[in-house]
Every structure is written in structure tokens, then in C-alpha cells.
Design a protein around this motif. Structure first.
Motif, PDB file in Angstrom:
ATOM      1  N   UNK A 253       0.829  -1.206   0.000  1.00 37.41           N
ATOM      2  CA  UNK A 253       0.000   0.000   0.000  1.00 37.41           C
ATOM      3  C   UNK A 253       0.866   1.260   0.000  1.00 37.41           C
ATOM      4  N   UNK A 254       1.936   1.253   0.786  1.00 38.63           N
ATOM      5  CA  UNK A 254       2.827   2.408   0.809  1.00 38.63           C
ATOM      6  C   UNK A 254       3.476   2.600  -0.555  1.00 38.63           C
ATOM      7  N   UNK A 255       3.805   1.499  -1.220  1.00 44.07           N
ATOM      8  CA  UNK A 255       4.364   1.600  -2.570  1.00 44.07           C
ATOM      9  C   UNK A 255       3.384   2.266  -3.520  1.00 44.07           C
ATOM     10  N   UNK A 256       2.123   1.845  -3.473  1.00 48.19           N
ATOM     11  CA  UNK A 256       1.089   2.472  -4.304  1.00 48.19           C
ATOM     12  C   UNK A 256       0.962   3.956  -3.968  1.00 48.19           C
ATOM     13  N   UNK A 257       0.968   4.276  -2.681  1.00 46.53           N
ATOM     14  CA  UNK A 257       0.842   5.676  -2.252  1.00 46.53           C
ATOM     15  C   UNK A 257       1.980   6.521  -2.801  1.00 46.53           C
ATOM     16  N   UNK A 258       3.189   5.988  -2.785  1.00 41.61           N
ATOM     17  CA  UNK A 258       4.336   6.754  -3.253  1.00 41.61           C
ATOM     18  C   UNK A 258       4.340   6.906  -4.773  1.00 41.61           C
ATOM     19  N   UNK A 259       3.883   5.893  -5.492  1.00 41.55           N
ATOM     20  CA  UNK A 259       3.766   6.027  -6.944  1.00 41.55           C
ATOM     21  C   UNK A 259       2.752   7.115  -7.290  1.00 41.55           C
ATOM     22  N   UNK A 260       1.632   7.121  -6.595  1.00 41.40           N
ATOM     23  CA  UNK A 260       0.637   8.175  -6.807  1.00 41.40           C
ATOM     24  C   UNK A 260       1.212   9.548  -6.448  1.00 41.40           C
ATOM     25  N   UNK A 261       1.992   9.604  -5.372  1.00 41.26           N
ATOM     26  CA  UNK A 261       2.621  10.861  -4.975  1.00 41.26           C
ATOM     27  C   UNK A 261       3.585  11.356  -6.053  1.00 41.26           C
ATOM     28  N   UNK A 262       4.316  10.420  -6.665  1.00 41.39           N
ATOM     29  CA  UNK A 262       5.234  10.790  -7.741  1.00 41.39           C
ATOM     30  C   UNK A 262       4.480  11.412  -8.918  1.00 41.39           C
ATOM     31  N   UNK A 263       3.376  10.788  -9.303  1.00 42.15           N
ATOM     32  CA  UNK A 263       2.566  11.321 -10.399  1.00 42.15           C
ATOM     33  C   UNK A 263       1.971  12.687 -10.021  1.00 42.15           C
ATOM     34  N   UNK A 264       1.640  12.845  -8.737  1.00 46.68           N
ATOM     35  CA  UNK A 264       1.114  14.122  -8.276  1.00 46.68           C
ATOM     36  C   UNK A 264       2.125  15.241  -8.421  1.00 46.68           C
ATOM     37  N   UNK A 265       3.397  14.952  -8.202  1.00 47.84           N
ATOM     38  CA  UNK A 265       4.432  15.978  -8.358  1.00 47.84           C
ATOM     39  C   UNK A 265       4.573  16.405  -9.816  1.00 47.84           C
ATOM     40  N   UNK A 266       4.464  15.444 -10.726  1.00 54.11           N
ATOM     41  CA  UNK A 266       4.518  15.782 -12.147  1.00 54.11           C
ATOM     42  C   UNK A 266       3.325  16.658 -12.523  1.00 54.11           C
ATOM     43  N   UNK A 267       2.146  16.293 -12.043  1.00 52.89           N
ATOM     44  CA  UNK A 267       0.944  17.073 -12.343  1.00 52.89           C
ATOM     45  C   UNK A 267       1.057  18.492 -11.790  1.00 52.89           C
ATOM     46  N   UNK A 268       1.584  18.632 -10.570  1.00 54.91           N
ATOM     47  CA  UNK A 268       1.736  19.957  -9.975  1.00 54.91           C
ATOM     48  C   UNK A 268       2.716  20.808 -10.781  1.00 54.91           C
ATOM     49  N   UNK A 269       3.812  20.205 -11.234  1.00 53.60           N
ATOM     50  CA  UNK A 269       4.778  20.947 -12.041  1.00 53.60           C
ATOM     51  C   UNK A 269       4.202  21.383 -13.370  1.00 53.60           C
ATOM     52  N   UNK A 270       3.474  20.496 -14.032  1.00 54.47           N
ATOM     53  CA  UNK A 270       2.841  20.852 -15.298  1.00 54.47           C
ATOM     54  C   UNK A 270       1.807  21.958 -15.109  1.00 54.47           C
ATOM     55  N   UNK A 271       1.070  21.886 -14.012  1.00 61.36           N
ATOM     56  CA  UNK A 271       0.083  22.934 -13.683  1.00 61.36           C
ATOM     57  C   UNK A 271       0.777  24.282 -13.537  1.00 61.36           C
ATOM     58  N   UNK A 272       1.929  24.314 -12.873  1.00 63.13           N
ATOM     59  CA  UNK A 272       2.631  25.586 -12.685  1.00 63.13           C
ATOM     60  C   UNK A 272       3.126  26.150 -14.009  1.00 63.13           C
ATOM     61  N   UNK A 273       3.498  25.295 -14.962  1.00 65.88           N
ATOM     62  CA  UNK A 273       3.878  25.768 -16.290  1.00 65.88           C
ATOM     63  C   UNK A 273       2.698  26.437 -16.979  1.00 65.88           C
ATOM     64  N   UNK A 274       1.522  25.832 -16.864  1.00 62.38           N
ATOM     65  CA  UNK A 274       0.339  26.357 -17.554  1.00 62.38           C
ATOM     66  C   UNK A 274      -0.105  27.707 -16.987  1.00 62.38           C
ATOM     67  N   UNK A 275      -0.045  27.864 -15.669  1.00 67.61           N
ATOM     68  CA  UNK A 275      -0.523  29.112 -15.064  1.00 67.61           C
ATOM     69  C   UNK A 275       0.571  30.165 -14.988  1.00 67.61           C
ATOM     70  N   UNK A 276       1.824  29.794 -15.300  1.00 65.52           N
ATOM     71  CA  UNK A 276       2.908  30.765 -15.297  1.00 65.52           C
ATOM     72  C   UNK A 276       3.342  31.207 -13.919  1.00 65.52           C
ATOM     73  N   UNK A 277       3.143  30.359 -12.917  1.00 67.78           N
ATOM     74  CA  UNK A 277       3.547  30.699 -11.553  1.00 67.78           C
ATOM     75  C   UNK A 277       3.821  29.425 -10.772  1.00 67.78           C
TER      76      UNK A 277
END
Length: 396
Positions: A253-277
Motif C-alpha cells: 500500500x505504501x508503494x502504491x501511495x508513493x507512486x501516486x505521490x510521484x505522479x502528483x508531483x509531475x501534475x503539480x509541475x505541469x500545472x505551474x507551467x500552464x498558469x505561469x507561476x
């Protein structure tokens, strides 16, 4: 060679940076997965085991700025290879010792070397990627930490249970050794203006001198790391001791949680590119962390099955701020201060993270997991208003 000429090779360099940071995480964060074995087999209290788990973090506190300065002055490739090589050797020695004090000292030394990846691999990303891609690239780079933690969660408890603590420590030793070799072969230091030009444009001057922006990002990041490390350090223990899971199921379960967390970091970074901040999304994420930790506290208090789902959500949200803050710090600090600024950024975070192990271990023993989760929610609540309101335009 400049950023415009390197082409697709920058993605290979990013891949090596991800490997380096993931290997670092198996040392700095992965030792936490030895807590159950240290507690039940070695006879240590939960607070003592948590202190040992925080030893690599403690070691990193003293060398983060040093590795940043080395990467600023001599290049990222040297800093990465030397630091990860040291981490591999120290962790291998830790696997061979039978002394608990010696184990603690060697883990401190391993952490001191492993954290070279924190400062140097971040500068590589900012140096080789255009501003409009940096959020995404740094999100990918930052996903390496949850992936390293996920690998640790999957492998370290099993090795510790079936073969002992020594074999469990052999895993991060091998990971760091492999990453050190990959950095020697695959990392290319990014270009930057020569020192004479940088001096004439003021680029060599401290970015802290006339602005509180970096200091506020550092302060907010210190507060945001508290719930992240509470979840990372004690979720496995919570599942086993409070929820009645076995080590295999809890590790998966912790492995699944960390994989999801990794994908969340990518999504957050892409979001910051789109909004310019970077900073506006960082403030929103901070508020979401408050909500998730409060929900985890309530669901745990009432022994709700929903608590498992909330743990997954909290794992994603508590991990999301790192890439946003790192990108903002590197962009503001510039090519001649980026390594040191990222070192300062991580130093504050590591001090807080190192304190989480023993402090929350004692707190959990005294008042239980639900109250500890609720107290952890106070830190991001304090962080949200500290995040600077001035947006960082990554296109500048």
C-alpha cells in the motif's frame, strides 16, 4: 553546447537525475522502513527507532549547502558522483556493523553524501530545460523521491523480515553505487555565463540581499515538510500496529501511495507551467494538505475504512509542494546561486524532517495516531500565508 543544441539528450540527463534522486531517497527516507524491525527485533523504543531513521536526514543537514557550493563552483556531475559514492560506501559499512551507535554514525555519514543529489540534480534540470518546461521537468525530477521511497517500502521491510537488517541496508548501498556510476557516464553540466559576464550583470550577488522572497519560500517549505514526513515515516507503522495489516500488505500500500505521490508531483509541475507561476499553486496545495491531514486524523480516530483512501490522498498532497518550491528557488537564485539556494532550501527541510522521527514517535506513543495527525495539520496551516504572493513568471 548550450540548451538549444542539446536536443533530446536533456531527457537522458533528466533520467539520470531521477535515478540519482531516487537512490538518495532509499537512504534518506528508506531507513524509516526499518522502524518495525528495529522496534520489535532490536528492542529499541519507537522514539529510538525513529531517531535512527532520522540519522541520514541529520547527516544531510550539515552538507547540503556544501554540495550546493561544490555544484555551483565545480559542476553538478562531480557533486553527484562523489556524494552518491560516499553514500554507497557508508551504507555498505552500516550493513556490516553490529553496533547500534556505529549504525547511527554510518547512517549520518550516508545521508551526508546522499544529499548531493538534492542540490545538484535540481540545477541540472533548470540549466537544460526552457522556462516553459521547467515545472514539468522539475516535477519529473521530484517524482524520483516518492519512487525511491516506494522502492524502499517494497524491498526494505521484506529484506529486514526475511534476511535481517544488514541485507535490508544492502539495497540502498547498491542503489547509490549504481546511481554514482550513472552520473559519471550520463550527466552533462549545463552551460552558464562566464564569471566575468555574471559579475558585470550582478549575477554573482546574493539573491537574499534585497528580497525576502526566497526566505519565505524556505520557511513555508520547512512547515510543509512536517506532514509529509509524518506520513512517510509512520504510515507503515500505523498500518501494522493500528490497523492490523501485515508487513507485506502494508508495504504494498505504501508503494502504491508513493507512486501516486510521484505522479502528483509531475501534475503539480505541469500545472505551474500552464498558469505561469510556481507560488500560487504552492499556496493552494498547502491548504489542501491541511484538509487531508485533518481528514486522516478524524477517520483514524473513528477507525473508518475510509482512512486508507485518505492516506493515499494525503500521500499525494503532502508530496506535491516540493517540486513547486524547488523550481521557484532555482529560478529566483540563478545559475551561480542555484546550488547554494537549493542547499539552504533542503537544509531547513531536513532539520524539520529529522525532528519528525523522534518527536512524532514520542507523540504517537503518548497520544496515539489520530491526535498526532491532527497536530501535523497545523504546520501547513501556518505555511499557507507564508508563501509569497508575488508570482514567479517562468517565462522571464
Amino acid at each position: 553546447m548550450d540548451a538549444g543544441d542539446i536536443g533530446a539528450r536533456r531527457w537522458l540527463i533528466l533520467t539520470v537525475g531521477v535515478l540519482a534522486q531516487a537512490a538518495q531517497a532509499t537512504v534518506v527516507n528508506g531507513v524509516a522502513f526499518l522502524i518495525p524491525s528495529l522496534h520489535t527485533e532490536a528492542g529499541l523504543s519507537l522514539a529510538q527507532a525513529g531517531t535512527l531513521a532520522g540519522a541520514p536526514l541529520f547527516g544531510g543537514v550539515f552538507t547540503l549547502v556544501v554540495w550546493g557550493a561544490i555544484s555551483d563552483r565545480f559542476g553538478e556531475r562531480l557533486a553527484l558522483a562523489a556524494g552518491l559514492g560516499l553514500a554507497s560506501a557508508a551504507t555498505a559499512a552500516a550493513a556490516l556493523t553490529t553496533s547500534i551507535p556505529a549504525l547511527g554514525i554510518l547512517l549520518v555519514l550516508a545521508g551526508a553524501g546522499a544529499v548531493s543529489a538534492n542540490a545538484a540534480s535540481g540545477r541540472v534540470v533548470v540549466g537544460w530545460f526552457a522556462p516553459a518546461q521547467r515545472g514539468l521537468a522539475m516535477g519529473i525530477r521530484q517524482m524520483s523521491v516518492p519512487l525511491g521511497v516506494a522502492a524502499g517500502a517494497l524491498v526494505i521491510p521484506q529484506l529486514a523480515t526475511n534476511h535481517g537488517i544488514a541485507w535490508a541496508l544492502a539495497f540502498p548501498a547498491l542503489a547509490c553505487g549504481t546511481a554514482a556510476l550513472a552520473c559519471v557516464l550520463g550527466i552533462l553540466d549545463p552551460p552558464r555565463p562566464d564569471r566575468a559576464e555574471a559579475k558585470s550583470t550582478g549575477m554573482l550577488g546574493s539573491p537574499y540581499r534585497n528580497s525576502w522572497t526566497l526566505a519565505r519560500i524556505h520557511a513555508a517549505s520547512i512547515l510543509l515538510v512536517v506532514p509529509q514526513y509524518v506520513v512517510w515515516t509512520y504510515s507503515l507503522v500505523w498500518l501494522i500496529t493500528d490497523r492490523g495489516w501485515d508487513e507485506t500488505g502494508a508495504g504494498l500500500l505504501i508503494t502504491v501511495a508513493q507512486v501516486l505521490a510521484a505522479l502528483g508531483r509531475v501534475a503539480a509541475g505541469s500545472w505551474s507551467d500552464r498558469v505561469g507561476s510556481r507560488l500560487w499553486p504552492l499556496r493552494i496545495v498547502a491548504v489542501s494538505v491541511v484538509v487531508s491531514m485533518a481528514a486522516l486524523a478524524v477517520s483514524s480516530l473513528f477507525d473508518s475504512p475510509v482512512a486508507i483512501v485518505i492516506l493515499l490522498v494525503a500521500s499525494v498532497l503532502t508530496s506535491a509542494p516540493n517540486g513547486l518550491a524547488f523550481t521557484a528557488v532555482a529560478e529566483i537564485a540563478g545559475p551561480y546561486w542555484g546550488g547554494r539556494a537549493l542547499g539552504i532550501q533542503n537544509t531547513g527541510q531536513f532539520v524539520a524532517a529529522a525532528a519528525v522521527g523522534p518527536a512524532f514517535g514520542a507523540l504517537i506513543a503518548a497520544v496515539g495516531f489520530p491526535i498526532a495527525f491532527a497536530i501535523a495539520a497545523m504546520a501547513p496551516a501556518a505555511a499557507a500565508p507564508v508563501v509569497p504572493q508575488v508570482p514567479v513568471d517562468p517565462k522571464k
